[in-house]
Design a protein around this motif. Structure first.
Motif, PDB file in Angstrom:
ATOM      1  N   VAL A   6       0.831  -1.203   0.000  1.00 46.84           N
ATOM      2  CA  VAL A   6       0.000   0.000   0.000  1.00 46.84           C
ATOM      3  C   VAL A   6       0.866   1.254   0.000  1.00 46.84           C
ATOM      4  O   VAL A   6       0.611   2.211  -0.728  1.00 46.84           O
ATOM      5  CB  VAL A   6      -0.943   0.005   1.221  1.00 46.84           C
ATOM      6  N   GLY A   7       1.891   1.256   0.817  1.00 46.39           N
ATOM      7  CA  GLY A   7       2.763   2.416   0.894  1.00 46.39           C
ATOM      8  C   GLY A   7       2.331   3.377   1.978  1.00 46.39           C
ATOM      9  O   GLY A   7       1.320   3.170   2.661  1.00 46.39           O
ATOM     10  N   PRO A   8       3.064   4.465   2.165  1.00 48.62           N
ATOM     11  CA  PRO A   8       2.813   5.368   3.286  1.00 48.62           C
ATOM     12  C   PRO A   8       1.514   6.144   3.161  1.00 48.62           C
ATOM     13  O   PRO A   8       0.934   6.264   2.079  1.00 48.62           O
ATOM     14  CB  PRO A   8       4.024   6.315   3.241  1.00 48.62           C
ATOM     15  N   VAL A   9       1.068   6.662   4.287  1.00 52.05           N
ATOM     16  CA  VAL A   9      -0.059   7.594   4.300  1.00 52.05           C
ATOM     17  C   VAL A   9       0.363   8.817   3.480  1.00 52.05           C
ATOM     18  O   VAL A   9       1.501   9.282   3.563  1.00 52.05           O
ATOM     19  CB  VAL A   9      -0.407   7.995   5.746  1.00 52.05           C
ATOM     20  N   ASP A  10      -0.545   9.337   2.676  1.00 50.73           N
ATOM     21  CA  ASP A  10      -0.214  10.410   1.740  1.00 50.73           C
ATOM     22  C   ASP A  10      -0.013  11.742   2.475  1.00 50.73           C
ATOM     23  O   ASP A  10      -0.972  12.351   2.953  1.00 50.73           O
ATOM     24  CB  ASP A  10      -1.329  10.545   0.701  1.00 50.73           C
ATOM     25  N   GLU A  11       1.229  12.186   2.531  1.00 49.49           N
ATOM     26  CA  GLU A  11       1.553  13.433   3.219  1.00 49.49           C
ATOM     27  C   GLU A  11       1.320  14.669   2.355  1.00 49.49           C
ATOM     28  O   GLU A  11       1.516  15.798   2.807  1.00 49.49           O
ATOM     29  CB  GLU A  11       3.002  13.390   3.715  1.00 49.49           C
ATOM     30  N   HIS A  12       0.910  14.456   1.096  1.00 50.72           N
ATOM     31  CA  HIS A  12       0.651  15.585   0.208  1.00 50.72           C
ATOM     32  C   HIS A  12      -0.792  16.075   0.281  1.00 50.72           C
ATOM     33  O   HIS A  12      -1.107  17.143  -0.253  1.00 50.72           O
ATOM     34  CB  HIS A  12       0.986  15.207  -1.236  1.00 50.72           C
ATOM     35  N   LEU A  13      -1.672  15.301   0.904  1.00 47.81           N
ATOM     36  CA  LEU A  13      -3.063  15.738   1.047  1.00 47.81           C
ATOM     37  C   LEU A  13      -3.121  17.018   1.878  1.00 47.81           C
ATOM     38  O   LEU A  13      -2.581  17.060   2.987  1.00 47.81           O
ATOM     39  CB  LEU A  13      -3.897  14.645   1.721  1.00 47.81           C
ATOM     40  N   PRO A  14      -3.742  18.066   1.371  1.00 41.26           N
ATOM     41  CA  PRO A  14      -3.804  19.323   2.122  1.00 41.26           C
ATOM     42  C   PRO A  14      -4.352  19.130   3.532  1.00 41.26           C
ATOM     43  O   PRO A  14      -5.448  18.593   3.718  1.00 41.26           O
ATOM     44  CB  PRO A  14      -4.743  20.189   1.278  1.00 41.26           C
ATOM     45  N   GLY A  15      -3.545  19.524   4.525  1.00 45.68           N
ATOM     46  CA  GLY A  15      -3.971  19.432   5.908  1.00 45.68           C
ATOM     47  C   GLY A  15      -4.148  18.020   6.422  1.00 45.68           C
ATOM     48  O   GLY A  15      -4.665  17.818   7.518  1.00 45.68           O
ATOM     49  N   SER A  16      -3.746  17.013   5.641  1.00 44.32           N
ATOM     50  CA  SER A  16      -3.957  15.588   5.978  1.00 44.32           C
ATOM     51  C   SER A  16      -5.440  15.221   6.026  1.00 44.32           C
ATOM     52  O   SER A  16      -5.812  14.160   6.521  1.00 44.32           O
ATOM     53  CB  SER A  16      -3.308  15.212   7.315  1.00 44.32           C
ATOM     54  N   TYR A  17      -6.301  16.101   5.509  1.00 47.70           N
ATOM     55  CA  TYR A  17      -7.726  15.792   5.511  1.00 47.70           C
ATOM     56  C   TYR A  17      -8.009  14.652   4.531  1.00 47.70           C
ATOM     57  O   TYR A  17      -7.512  14.643   3.411  1.00 47.70           O
ATOM     58  CB  TYR A  17      -8.549  17.018   5.113  1.00 47.70           C
ATOM     59  N   ALA A  18      -8.828  13.686   4.961  1.00 47.17           N
ATOM     60  CA  ALA A  18      -9.220  12.523   4.153  1.00 47.17           C
ATOM     61  C   ALA A  18      -8.052  11.580   3.883  1.00 47.17           C
ATOM     62  O   ALA A  18      -8.151  10.727   3.010  1.00 47.17           O
ATOM     63  CB  ALA A  18      -9.882  12.938   2.841  1.00 47.17           C
ATOM     64  N   GLU A  19      -6.956  11.697   4.642  1.00 49.38           N
ATOM     65  CA  GLU A  19      -5.860  10.747   4.456  1.00 49.38           C
ATOM     66  C   GLU A  19      -6.314   9.326   4.761  1.00 49.38           C
ATOM     67  O   GLU A  19      -5.811   8.364   4.174  1.00 49.38           O
ATOM     68  CB  GLU A  19      -4.657  11.137   5.317  1.00 49.38           C
ATOM     69  N   ASP A  20      -7.274   9.178   5.675  1.00 51.67           N
ATOM     70  CA  ASP A  20      -7.778   7.853   6.012  1.00 51.67           C
ATOM     71  C   ASP A  20      -8.586   7.257   4.856  1.00 51.67           C
ATOM     72  O   ASP A  20      -8.472   6.061   4.558  1.00 51.67           O
ATOM     73  CB  ASP A  20      -8.624   7.914   7.280  1.00 51.67           C
ATOM     74  N   TYR A  21      -9.392   8.087   4.195  1.00 55.04           N
ATOM     75  CA  TYR A  21     -10.187   7.613   3.059  1.00 55.04           C
ATOM     76  C   TYR A  21      -9.269   7.197   1.908  1.00 55.04           C
ATOM     77  O   TYR A  21      -9.452   6.151   1.288  1.00 55.04           O
ATOM     78  CB  TYR A  21     -11.150   8.717   2.624  1.00 55.04           C
ATOM     79  N   ASP A  22      -8.274   8.017   1.634  1.00 54.52           N
ATOM     80  CA  ASP A  22      -7.303   7.681   0.600  1.00 54.52           C
ATOM     81  C   ASP A  22      -6.602   6.365   0.917  1.00 54.52           C
ATOM     82  O   ASP A  22      -6.428   5.509   0.042  1.00 54.52           O
ATOM     83  CB  ASP A  22      -6.269   8.807   0.477  1.00 54.52           C
ATOM     84  N   LEU A  23      -6.224   6.185   2.177  1.00 59.79           N
ATOM     85  CA  LEU A  23      -5.556   4.937   2.577  1.00 59.79           C
ATOM     86  C   LEU A  23      -6.490   3.744   2.400  1.00 59.79           C
ATOM     87  O   LEU A  23      -6.085   2.684   1.901  1.00 59.79           O
ATOM     88  CB  LEU A  23      -5.094   5.040   4.025  1.00 59.79           C
ATOM     89  N   LEU A  24      -7.752   3.893   2.777  1.00 58.31           N
ATOM     90  CA  LEU A  24      -8.723   2.809   2.606  1.00 58.31           C
ATOM     91  C   LEU A  24      -8.879   2.423   1.137  1.00 58.31           C
ATOM     92  O   LEU A  24      -8.936   1.233   0.794  1.00 58.31           O
ATOM     93  CB  LEU A  24     -10.082   3.226   3.167  1.00 58.31           C
ATOM     94  N   LEU A  25      -8.966   3.415   0.266  1.00 57.43           N
ATOM     95  CA  LEU A  25      -9.101   3.135  -1.164  1.00 57.43           C
ATOM     96  C   LEU A  25      -7.906   2.315  -1.658  1.00 57.43           C
ATOM     97  O   LEU A  25      -8.068   1.344  -2.411  1.00 57.43           O
ATOM     98  CB  LEU A  25      -9.221   4.438  -1.948  1.00 57.43           C
ATOM     99  N   ARG A  26      -6.711   2.684  -1.228  1.00 62.99           N
ATOM    100  CA  ARG A  26      -5.520   1.973  -1.678  1.00 62.99           C
ATOM    101  C   ARG A  26      -5.444   0.567  -1.093  1.00 62.99           C
ATOM    102  O   ARG A  26      -5.010  -0.374  -1.761  1.00 62.99           O
ATOM    103  CB  ARG A  26      -4.270   2.787  -1.334  1.00 62.99           C
ATOM    104  N   ILE A  27      -5.883   0.411   0.152  1.00 65.51           N
ATOM    105  CA  ILE A  27      -5.920  -0.922   0.762  1.00 65.51           C
ATOM    106  C   ILE A  27      -6.915  -1.805   0.030  1.00 65.51           C
ATOM    107  O   ILE A  27      -6.638  -2.972  -0.277  1.00 65.51           O
ATOM    108  CB  ILE A  27      -6.289  -0.818   2.257  1.00 65.51           C
ATOM    109  N   ALA A  28      -8.101  -1.264  -0.270  1.00 65.64           N
ATOM    110  CA  ALA A  28      -9.162  -2.051  -0.889  1.00 65.64           C
ATOM    111  C   ALA A  28      -8.847  -2.436  -2.328  1.00 65.64           C
ATOM    112  O   ALA A  28      -9.479  -3.345  -2.883  1.00 65.64           O
ATOM    113  CB  ALA A  28     -10.479  -1.286  -0.828  1.00 65.64           C
TER     114      ALA A  28
END
Length: 298
Positions: A162-184
């Motif tokens: 999957v790789g790291p949590v996306d640190e480029h997301l503005p303010g880290s908002y929705a980093e969890d949703y992005d991570l879920l999409l990549r996991i799924a």
């Protein structure tokens, strides 16, 4: 089992979250890695005991939630990595129930559970509408029951695929949703049909940061072009962008996004909310409080 808890200036809430993780009735080892973001680590006054380890560190990556979670993941050693927000708490039996569930699903790479949402003195139980969440489900619906505080992930999948949590997301908002999409995209995410995590709304760092939220959601749509194949799911996010533009007083942008939303899916209520806010007949904060009290977000 490794647990990553990112924190910032909420020491009393943090102690509660750490204690709940260490007190899980799980026979294996639990290590909790607490990452202090934009502050120096503090002594939590919680002692280690056999099978329970506690480590504190500082965020050595990009300031914010995404960087802090990556700092914690790098220090984990368990077969599974779990997350918990510092203002949330796990209820008894969460970890063993999730690990048992994963063992019964050969395609599973992670697991979630139901949540007990607490807001303004109200409590609402929400269970996943899908026993097993797939990538297509997540395009169509955020599945808020898969809150980051519910999630456990196979560490090898998280780190190597999957790789790291996306640190480029503005303010880290929705980093969890992005991570879920990549996991799924890699495997399925079964959910325990019980509320095993208490989610405490009302102290979010994202409150009132409406412009940043619109930037993060726009980034998310650009990053995942698969939304183009799921019109209702794309309209949902476009409607959120319209809503938060309106909440920020950017009514021209809100109208543009609302029109785009309703052209894609005329049933998407967020588009109508944004238009109503532009006409001053709907108040953003009152709407958010109303939804939160019912266990829902925008």
């Amino acid at each position: 089992m490794s647990v990553v808890i990112a924190t910032r200036d909420r020491i009393a809430l943090l102690r509660r979250a750490v204690a709940a993780a260490l007190d899980q009735d799980y026979p294996g080892t639990i290590e909790v890695v607490v990452v202090f973001d934009r502050s120096e680590p503090e002594d939590l006054g919680i002692e280690e005991r056999p099978g329970r380890r506690l480590r504190t560190t500082r965020n050595v990556n990009t300031p914010g939630l995404a960087g802090a979670r990556n700092s914690g993941i790098a220090l984990t050693t368990g077969e599974y990595v779990a997350f918990c927000d510092d203002d949330d708490e796990w209820l008894p039996g969460k970890i063993p129930a999730q690990i048992e569930l994963i063992s019964r699903h050969p395609d599973a790479v992670a697991a979630g559970c139901g949540v007990e949402v607490r807001s303004d003195g109200h409590s609402v139980t929400r269970l996943s509408p899908y026993p097993v969440v797939t990538f297509q489900h997540l395009l169509r619906d955020r599945v808020m029951e898969l809150h980051p505080s519910t999630l456990i992930v196979r560490r090898d999948v998280l780190v190597d695929r999957v790789g790291p949590v996306d640190e480029h997301l503005p303010g880290s908002y929705a980093e969890d949703y992005d991570l879920l999409l990549r996991i799924a995209k890699i495997g399925t995410i079964p959910c325990v049909p019980a509320a095993l995590t208490a989610i405490n709304w009302g102290s979010s760092f994202f409150a009132d940061r409406y412009v940043m939220i619109t930037e993060a959601l726009s980034y998310l749509l650009d990053k995942h072009p698969e939304f183009d194949g799921e019109p209702a799911g794309k309209a949902r996010i476009e409607g959120q962008i319209a809503f938060f533009h309106a909440a920020a007083g950017q009514h021209a942008q809100a109208r543009r996004w609302a029109v785009r939303t309703l052209r894609r899916n005329w049933r998407e209520r967020r588009g109508y909310l944004a238009l109503g806010m532009g006409m001053r007949v709907i108040d953003a904060k009152r709407t958010i409080r109303f939804l939160n009290a019912r266990g829902r977000g925008v």
